[in-house]
Motif scaffolding. Structure first.
Motif, PDB file in Angstrom:
ATOM      1  N   UNK A 174      11.835  31.322  15.086  1.00 32.24           N
ATOM      2  CA  UNK A 174      11.638  31.859  13.745  1.00 32.24           C
ATOM      3  C   UNK A 174      10.254  32.489  13.668  1.00 32.24           C
ATOM      4  N   UNK A 175      10.111  33.492  12.801  1.00 37.49           N
ATOM      5  CA  UNK A 175       8.826  34.172  12.633  1.00 37.49           C
ATOM      6  C   UNK A 175       8.571  34.435  11.164  1.00 37.49           C
ATOM      7  N   UNK A 176       7.280  34.352  10.783  1.00 33.45           N
ATOM      8  CA  UNK A 176       6.856  34.638   9.407  1.00 33.45           C
ATOM      9  C   UNK A 176       7.764  33.982   8.374  1.00 33.45           C
ATOM     10  N   UNK A 177       7.917  32.674   8.497  1.00 36.59           N
ATOM     11  CA  UNK A 177       8.859  31.926   7.672  1.00 36.59           C
ATOM     12  C   UNK A 177       8.131  30.916   6.794  1.00 36.59           C
ATOM     13  N   UNK A 178       8.277  31.030   5.468  1.00 37.88           N
ATOM     14  CA  UNK A 178       7.689  30.015   4.584  1.00 37.88           C
ATOM     15  C   UNK A 178       8.403  28.676   4.751  1.00 37.88           C
ATOM     16  N   UNK A 179       7.630  27.593   4.700  1.00 39.24           N
ATOM     17  CA  UNK A 179       8.203  26.251   4.738  1.00 39.24           C
ATOM     18  C   UNK A 179       8.348  25.786   3.294  1.00 39.24           C
ATOM     19  N   UNK A 180       9.581  25.515   2.893  1.00 40.21           N
ATOM     20  CA  UNK A 180       9.856  25.107   1.511  1.00 40.21           C
ATOM     21  C   UNK A 180       9.646  23.614   1.301  1.00 40.21           C
ATOM     22  N   UNK A 181       9.917  22.828   2.332  1.00 41.14           N
ATOM     23  CA  UNK A 181       9.763  21.386   2.249  1.00 41.14           C
ATOM     24  C   UNK A 181       9.600  20.866   3.670  1.00 41.14           C
ATOM     25  N   UNK A 182       8.975  19.709   3.797  1.00 44.01           N
ATOM     26  CA  UNK A 182       8.813  19.101   5.122  1.00 44.01           C
ATOM     27  C   UNK A 182       8.683  17.596   4.967  1.00 44.01           C
ATOM     28  N   UNK A 183       9.220  16.872   5.931  1.00 48.68           N
ATOM     29  CA  UNK A 183       9.054  15.423   5.972  1.00 48.68           C
ATOM     30  C   UNK A 183       9.238  14.947   7.402  1.00 48.68           C
ATOM     31  N   UNK A 184       8.574  13.889   7.739  1.00 50.47           N
ATOM     32  CA  UNK A 184       8.682  13.339   9.087  1.00 50.47           C
ATOM     33  C   UNK A 184       7.787  12.124   9.240  1.00 50.47           C
TER      34      UNK A 184
ATOM     35  N   UNK B  93      -2.878   5.267  23.431  1.00 52.07           N
ATOM     36  CA  UNK B  93      -2.518   5.573  22.031  1.00 52.07           C
ATOM     37  C   UNK B  93      -2.927   6.996  21.659  1.00 52.07           C
ATOM     38  N   UNK B  94      -2.540   7.950  22.521  1.00 52.06           N
ATOM     39  CA  UNK B  94      -2.890   9.342  22.247  1.00 52.06           C
ATOM     40  C   UNK B  94      -1.705  10.297  22.415  1.00 52.06           C
ATOM     41  N   UNK B  95      -0.515   9.721  22.592  1.00 53.85           N
ATOM     42  CA  UNK B  95       0.691  10.542  22.722  1.00 53.85           C
ATOM     43  C   UNK B  95       1.421  10.548  21.382  1.00 53.85           C
ATOM     44  N   UNK B  96       1.727  11.748  20.879  1.00 53.06           N
ATOM     45  CA  UNK B  96       2.390  11.884  19.583  1.00 53.06           C
ATOM     46  C   UNK B  96       3.892  11.699  19.734  1.00 53.06           C
ATOM     47  N   UNK B  97       4.452  10.766  18.960  1.00 52.88           N
ATOM     48  CA  UNK B  97       5.891  10.483  18.961  1.00 52.88           C
ATOM     49  C   UNK B  97       6.398  10.605  17.536  1.00 52.88           C
ATOM     50  N   UNK B  98       7.549  11.216  17.377  1.00 51.65           N
ATOM     51  CA  UNK B  98       8.165  11.322  16.059  1.00 51.65           C
ATOM     52  C   UNK B  98       8.862  12.654  15.909  1.00 51.65           C
ATOM     53  N   UNK B  99       9.139  13.021  14.669  1.00 52.49           N
ATOM     54  CA  UNK B  99       9.776  14.313  14.424  1.00 52.49           C
ATOM     55  C   UNK B  99       9.408  14.824  13.043  1.00 52.49           C
ATOM     56  N   UNK B 100       9.594  16.116  12.894  1.00 57.70           N
ATOM     57  CA  UNK B 100       9.244  16.792  11.654  1.00 57.70           C
ATOM     58  C   UNK B 100      10.404  17.677  11.236  1.00 57.70           C
ATOM     59  N   UNK B 101      10.951  17.401  10.059  1.00 62.61           N
ATOM     60  CA  UNK B 101      12.054  18.193   9.519  1.00 62.61           C
ATOM     61  C   UNK B 101      11.487  19.167   8.500  1.00 62.61           C
ATOM     62  N   UNK B 102      11.886  20.419   8.627  1.00 62.65           N
ATOM     63  CA  UNK B 102      11.412  21.453   7.706  1.00 62.65           C
ATOM     64  C   UNK B 102      12.606  22.114   7.039  1.00 62.65           C
ATOM     65  N   UNK B 103      12.424  22.475   5.783  1.00 61.28           N
ATOM     66  CA  UNK B 103      13.434  23.240   5.058  1.00 61.28           C
ATOM     67  C   UNK B 103      12.933  24.663   4.961  1.00 61.28           C
ATOM     68  N   UNK B 104      13.765  25.594   5.424  1.00 59.33           N
ATOM     69  CA  UNK B 104      13.427  27.014   5.443  1.00 59.33           C
ATOM     70  C   UNK B 104      14.616  27.823   4.933  1.00 59.33           C
ATOM     71  N   UNK B 105      14.379  29.060   4.561  1.00 58.12           N
ATOM     72  CA  UNK B 105      15.459  29.964   4.203  1.00 58.12           C
ATOM     73  C   UNK B 105      15.456  31.115   5.199  1.00 58.12           C
ATOM     74  N   UNK B 106      16.593  31.315   5.843  1.00 56.53           N
ATOM     75  CA  UNK B 106      16.763  32.393   6.808  1.00 56.53           C
ATOM     76  C   UNK B 106      18.011  33.179   6.436  1.00 56.53           C
ATOM     77  N   UNK B 107      17.869  34.490   6.307  1.00 56.50           N
ATOM     78  CA  UNK B 107      18.993  35.361   5.963  1.00 56.50           C
ATOM     79  C   UNK B 107      19.711  34.902   4.692  1.00 56.50           C
ATOM     80  N   UNK B 108      18.924  34.450   3.713  1.00 57.95           N
ATOM     81  CA  UNK B 108      19.491  34.025   2.442  1.00 57.95           C
ATOM     82  C   UNK B 108      20.117  32.642   2.456  1.00 57.95           C
TER      83      UNK B 108
END
Length: 136
Positions: free
Chosen positions: A74-84, A93-108
């Protein structure tokens, strides 16, 4: 702070304070690396992403279509919401574990996907929440 165990579960008794950390990224900064560095520099072991304000300059998301797992750039995409949720693991204790969910609008079409990688546009803000346990 008191710590008890039943051999599989730990129970903490103490006072904790929920705090927020807001990371403001510059153009071209990598979002997941910035979360990791923000957690490391602020001695945060577990954090919840409460939201992201701004636009992805570019990135890769993973999502399901029926029972198929897909990826898309994806490119030049606004993030409408995010949680993770993230935590720092590993030997140091320096390795990042987890996930991030983003809400986006693509092609309407509005959709929620997992962010696999993302480069920030200037001023993108990531809001993290964490619990600071008061030591006595």
């Amino acid at each position: 702070m008191a710590l008890t165990s039943d051999s599989q579960t730990y129970f903490f008794e103490g006072k904790g304070t929920e705090k927020d950390l807001v990371l403001e990224l510059d153009e071209g900064e990598e979002i997941l690396s910035s979360i990791r560095m923000g957690m490391l520099h602020n001695h945060i072991h577990r954090a919840t992403v409460k939201g992201i304000d701004g636009k992805l300059k570019e990135g890769m998301v993973n999502y399901f279509v029926g029972s198929s797992y897909k990826s898309r750039e994806i490119k030049n995409t606004p993030i409408e919401n995010a949680h993770g949720k993230y935590e720092l693991r590993g030997r140091n204790r320096d390795e990042l574990w987890g996930n991030l969910h983003v809400t986006i609008t693509q092609n309407g079409k509005r959709e929620t996907a997992t962010l696999g990688k993302g480069i920030a546009s200037n001023g993108l803000r990531v809001r993290l929440s964490f619990v600071n346990v008061d030591e006595k």
